[in-house]
Write a protein that holds these residues in place. Structure first.
Motif, short mmCIF file in Angstrom:
data_model
loop_
_atom_site.label_atom_id
_atom_site.label_comp_id
_atom_site.label_asym_id
_atom_site.label_seq_id
_atom_site.Cartn_x
_atom_site.Cartn_y
_atom_site.Cartn_z
N PHE A 1 64.67 68.43 133.48
CA PHE A 1 65.50 69.32 132.67
C PHE A 1 66.67 68.59 132.01
CE2 PHE A 1 63.71 72.46 135.80
CZ PHE A 1 62.93 73.14 134.88
N ASP A 2 66.80 67.30 132.26
CA ASP A 2 67.87 66.51 131.64
C ASP A 2 67.57 66.30 130.16
OD1 ASP A 2 68.91 66.31 134.19
OD2 ASP A 2 68.40 64.20 134.46
N PRO A 3 68.58 66.50 129.30
CA PRO A 3 68.36 66.24 127.87
C PRO A 3 67.94 64.80 127.63
CG PRO A 3 70.45 67.37 128.23
CD PRO A 3 69.93 66.97 129.58
N PHE A 4 66.98 64.65 126.75
CA PHE A 4 66.44 63.38 126.28
C PHE A 4 65.61 62.63 127.32
CE2 PHE A 4 70.40 64.18 123.91
CZ PHE A 4 69.83 64.39 122.67
N PHE A 5 65.31 63.26 128.46
CA PHE A 5 64.43 62.61 129.44
C PHE A 5 62.98 62.90 129.03
CE2 PHE A 5 61.67 62.66 133.15
CZ PHE A 5 61.91 61.38 133.63
N SER A 6 62.21 61.85 128.88
CA SER A 6 60.81 62.01 128.52
C SER A 6 60.02 60.79 128.97
CB SER A 6 60.66 62.16 127.00
OG SER A 6 59.29 62.29 126.65
N LYS A 7 58.78 61.01 129.34
CA LYS A 7 57.84 59.93 129.66
C LYS A 7 56.77 59.82 128.58
CE LYS A 7 59.22 58.39 133.69
NZ LYS A 7 59.25 56.99 134.09
N LYS A 8 56.93 60.61 127.51
CA LYS A 8 55.95 60.63 126.43
C LYS A 8 56.29 59.57 125.39
CE LYS A 8 55.43 65.62 126.82
NZ LYS A 8 55.61 66.88 126.08
N ASP A 9 55.27 59.14 124.66
CA ASP A 9 55.47 58.18 123.59
C ASP A 9 56.17 58.80 122.39
OD1 ASP A 9 54.29 56.17 125.07
OD2 ASP A 9 52.30 56.55 124.23
N SER A 10 55.96 60.11 122.21
CA SER A 10 56.59 60.81 121.10
C SER A 10 57.36 62.01 121.65
CB SER A 10 55.54 61.27 120.09
OG SER A 10 54.67 62.20 120.69
N GLY A 11 58.23 62.55 120.83
CA GLY A 11 59.03 63.70 121.25
C GLY A 11 60.45 63.28 121.56
N THR A 12 61.31 64.28 121.70
CA THR A 12 62.73 64.01 121.88
C THR A 12 63.20 64.11 123.32
OG1 THR A 12 63.29 66.34 121.55
CG2 THR A 12 63.24 64.92 119.58
N GLY A 13 62.40 64.71 124.17
CA GLY A 13 62.84 64.93 125.54
C GLY A 13 63.76 66.12 125.66
N LEU A 14 63.74 67.00 124.67
CA LEU A 14 64.61 68.17 124.68
C LEU A 14 63.89 69.47 125.05
CD1 LEU A 14 66.82 67.47 121.54
CD2 LEU A 14 67.50 67.36 123.94
N GLY A 15 62.58 69.47 125.04
CA GLY A 15 61.80 70.70 125.24
C GLY A 15 62.15 71.44 126.51
N LEU A 16 62.09 70.78 127.66
CA LEU A 16 62.36 71.47 128.92
C LEU A 16 63.85 71.73 129.12
CD1 LEU A 16 59.79 69.93 131.41
CD2 LEU A 16 59.80 72.21 130.39
N SER A 17 64.70 70.89 128.56
CA SER A 17 66.14 71.15 128.62
C SER A 17 66.46 72.43 127.86
CB SER A 17 66.90 69.96 128.03
OG SER A 17 68.28 70.23 128.02
N ILE A 18 65.91 72.57 126.67
CA ILE A 18 66.10 73.78 125.87
C ILE A 18 65.49 74.98 126.58
CG2 ILE A 18 65.38 74.93 123.74
CD1 ILE A 18 65.72 72.14 122.37
N THR A 19 64.30 74.80 127.14
CA THR A 19 63.63 75.89 127.85
C THR A 19 64.48 76.40 129.01
OG1 THR A 19 61.45 75.08 127.23
CG2 THR A 19 61.56 76.50 129.18
#
Length: 118
Positions: A71-89
């Motif tokens: 849920f941390d902003p900008f945390f992602s293990k994906k090659d693409s995306g911002t890492g904001l999806g679950l933080s926003i959710t």
């Protein structure tokens, strides 16, 4: 059991915000299954008047270490995306006085449970 629908309960949500939150979770589940799999969506209303939406995938799962950061902003293990999806959710669900919980096991899949008050 034979369940009877309750007519007296209402979910007071912003439909656009709930749609965005669910879309974020669903897309994560789909992306977690690059070789295919099963995505299951279920819902129920509890005796304490909570609407619970459960989204379960049979994807790659999330490690215990990563689970604490999802849920941390900008945390992602994906090659693409911002890492904001679950933080926003998480923010959208909390704005509706709800709770989002995620349980996962690497190699087995992930279960996302969203509880919203009726």
């Amino acid at each position: 059991k034979n369940y009877q629908a309750r007519q007296d309960l209402h979910l007071n949500v912003d439909p656009n915000q709930l749609r965005q939150a669910l879309l974020n979770v669903l897309l994560n589940g789909i992306e977690a299954m690059p070789q295919g799999g099963t995505l299951t969506i279920s819902s129920l209303v509890t005796s304490t008047s909570y609407f619970i939406i459960t989204i379960e995938d049979t994807g790659v799962g999330i490690s215990r270490e990563d689970l604490s950061q999802i849920f941390d902003p900008f945390f992602s293990k994906k090659d693409s995306g911002t890492g904001l999806g679950l933080s926003i959710t998480e923010t959208l669900i909390k704005n509706h006085k709800g709770i989002i919980q995620i349980k996962s096991q690497v190699g087995v899949g992930t279960v996302v449970e969203i509880e919203l008050p009726c």
